[in-house]
Design a protein around this motif. Structure first.
Motif, mmCIF file in Angstrom:
data_model
loop_
_atom_site.group_PDB
_atom_site.id
_atom_site.type_symbol
_atom_site.label_atom_id
_atom_site.label_comp_id
_atom_site.label_asym_id
_atom_site.label_seq_id
_atom_site.Cartn_x
_atom_site.Cartn_y
_atom_site.Cartn_z
ATOM 1 N N PHE A 1 0.813 -1.215 0.000
ATOM 2 C CA PHE A 1 0.000 0.000 0.000
ATOM 3 C C PHE A 1 0.847 1.266 0.000
ATOM 4 N N SER A 2 0.173 2.397 -0.191
ATOM 5 C CA SER A 2 0.822 3.687 -0.334
ATOM 6 C C SER A 2 1.498 4.137 0.966
ATOM 7 N N ALA B 1 -4.846 -2.025 -3.951
ATOM 8 C CA ALA B 1 -3.605 -1.985 -4.729
ATOM 9 C C ALA B 1 -3.625 -3.149 -5.701
ATOM 10 N N ILE B 2 -2.968 -2.964 -6.853
ATOM 11 C CA ILE B 2 -2.932 -4.022 -7.859
ATOM 12 C C ILE B 2 -1.481 -4.304 -8.244
ATOM 13 N N SER B 3 -1.247 -5.516 -8.751
ATOM 14 C CA SER B 3 0.106 -5.941 -9.112
ATOM 15 C C SER B 3 0.036 -6.985 -10.214
ATOM 16 N N GLU B 4 0.996 -6.931 -11.126
ATOM 17 C CA GLU B 4 1.069 -7.946 -12.175
ATOM 18 C C GLU B 4 1.736 -9.223 -11.675
ATOM 19 N N ASP B 5 2.706 -9.080 -10.759
ATOM 20 C CA ASP B 5 3.488 -10.240 -10.328
ATOM 21 C C ASP B 5 3.326 -10.602 -8.860
ATOM 22 N N GLY B 6 2.523 -9.835 -8.098
ATOM 23 C CA GLY B 6 2.329 -10.117 -6.686
ATOM 24 C C GLY B 6 3.456 -9.597 -5.813
ATOM 25 N N GLU B 7 4.432 -8.905 -6.401
ATOM 26 C CA GLU B 7 5.560 -8.366 -5.640
ATOM 27 C C GLU B 7 5.670 -6.852 -5.753
ATOM 28 N N HIS B 8 5.387 -6.310 -6.930
ATOM 29 C CA HIS B 8 5.474 -4.870 -7.155
ATOM 30 C C HIS B 8 4.047 -4.318 -7.296
ATOM 31 N N ILE C 1 -4.123 2.667 -5.389
ATOM 32 C CA ILE C 1 -5.035 3.625 -6.001
ATOM 33 C C ILE C 1 -4.728 5.038 -5.532
ATOM 34 N N TYR C 2 -4.144 5.162 -4.340
ATOM 35 C CA TYR C 2 -3.814 6.481 -3.797
ATOM 36 C C TYR C 2 -2.554 7.081 -4.416
ATOM 37 N N SER D 1 -8.120 -4.694 -17.726
ATOM 38 C CA SER D 1 -6.936 -5.247 -18.385
ATOM 39 C C SER D 1 -7.335 -6.478 -19.180
ATOM 40 N N ARG D 2 -6.584 -6.731 -20.243
ATOM 41 C CA ARG D 2 -6.829 -7.942 -21.035
ATOM 42 C C ARG D 2 -6.400 -9.196 -20.280
ATOM 43 N N THR D 3 -5.451 -9.043 -19.365
ATOM 44 C CA THR D 3 -4.920 -10.192 -18.642
ATOM 45 C C THR D 3 -5.204 -10.054 -17.149
ATOM 46 N N PRO D 4 -5.299 -11.168 -16.426
ATOM 47 C CA PRO D 4 -5.539 -11.105 -14.977
ATOM 48 C C PRO D 4 -4.362 -10.470 -14.241
ATOM 49 N N TYR D 5 -4.649 -9.898 -13.091
ATOM 50 C CA TYR D 5 -3.627 -9.331 -12.216
ATOM 51 C C TYR D 5 -4.053 -9.596 -10.782
ATOM 52 N N TRP D 6 -3.159 -9.289 -9.837
ATOM 53 C CA TRP D 6 -3.466 -9.475 -8.421
ATOM 54 C C TRP D 6 -4.043 -8.195 -7.836
ATOM 55 N N ILE D 7 -5.007 -8.341 -6.949
ATOM 56 C CA ILE D 7 -5.573 -7.190 -6.240
ATOM 57 C C ILE D 7 -5.593 -7.494 -4.753
#
Length: 310
Positions: free
Chosen positions: A5-6, A38-45, A49-50, A123-129
């Motif tokens: 988070f921020s 918060a969202i992430s493509e890889d679950g690490e970075h 939203i803030y 997004s066209r592909t799934p991501y982590w939230i």
């Protein structure tokens, strides 16, 4: 430690009683308590939203409650047996819903804010939230719909529907981060005392706090077992709880790793040299797993994420 988070100091929050009495003008206080996502493509970075300038004033008012698990079972009629036999069972995709609110200056401001929300979430592909009101868990999602349930010249209320791709929640981080605060929280099946995942003895216990078995072959759950040391030969790794085992006849020295179902020795493929259950697969039952390693001297590490139903 993974930061989700921020870092902003004055995050949007519900105004307090004292703020009303004192008549203070806090631009980040509202009549409800916003929930950070918060969202992430890889679950690490992660991106909060803030931390997106175009989403200033776009606030999450409600997130999914405890998500119900959705099962999918396959049955077969065998002969004249009564009923049917269960062949397979898995967790299916499910819907997760949240509500977003924006209060702006004019219609142009409202339209730009809604477009920024779509750009952030669609997004066209799934991501982590990850939702801040249950911050130890993340979900693999894809937006299926954003519906404006209320729209004015100065704001909107939007209902966002996600499709949870896995049907389970996953821990933020893995057992590598176990000694940090990244994994800890209510409802995570945590034992009263933190469990180790590094071992130097030939017999030890690996705790799996998940709600399900860790199964890298059939279910695709990540599991990495690393042995740093040496063996004179006839090395055998046995999960005495499940009966799973891996056997290697030849001796070796260095680092031997089992990544999911792929063994390597000092970075090179080692599949031809190992045998065992299902060709050399280790699973972790829910709770304690009692291991025994024969003919090996060195350090053993287990690295895996946890999975939960909600």
């Amino acid at each position: 430690m993974i930061k989700v988070f921020s870092d902003m100091k004055n995050k949007p929050h519900a105004y307090g009683f004292q703020e009303v009495i004192a008549g203070t003008d806090d631009e980040n206080s509202y009549g409800f308590d916003p929930i950070e996502i918060a969202i992430s493509e890889d679950g690490e970075h992660w991106v909060s939203i803030y931390d997106v300038p175009d989403l200033q004033g776009v606030l999450v008012a409600d997130t999914p409650y405890v998500a119900p698990a959705k099962m999918s079972d396959t049955y077969q009629k065998i002969g004249i047996s009564d009923g049917q036999t269960l062949l397979s069972s898995s967790y299916e995709q499910r819907e997760l819903k949240m509500t977003v609110i924006f209060d702006g200056m004019d219609r142009n401001d409202t339209e730009l804010a809604f477009e920024a929300l779509q750009s952030f979430l669609v997004s066209r592909t799934p991501y982590w939230i990850c939702f801040a009101n249950w911050p130890q868990r993340m979900y693999s999602v894809k937006v299926s719909q954003i519906e404006q349930s209320h729209l004015t010249n100065r704001g909107f209320v939007a209902d966002v529907t996600f499709i949870d791709q896995v049907g389970l929640s996953r821990s933020i981080g893995t057992t590598k981060e176990w000694l940090t605060n990244a994994l800890h929280g209510f409802g995570n099946n945590e034992p009263l005392r933190l469990q180790p995942y590094d071992f130097t003895t030939s017999e030890f216990t690996v705790n799996n706090p998940s709600a399900i078995m860790i199964d890298p072959e059939r279910r695709g759950h990540p599991l990495t077992i690393t042995l740093a040391g040496s063996s004179s030969g006839k090395m055998k790794i046995t999960n005495q709880t499940t009966g799973d085992y891996i056997y290697r006849e030849q001796g070796w020295s260095g680092t031997w790793t089992l990544t999911n179902v792929n063994p390597t020795l000092n970075g090179k493929g080692d599949q031809l040299n190992v045998s065992g259950t299902h060709g050399g697969v280790i699973t972790l039952q829910v709770g304690d797993n009692h291991f025994k390693i024969e003919n090996f001297s060195g350090k053993v590490n287990f690295d895996f994420p946890m999975w939960w139903l909600s």
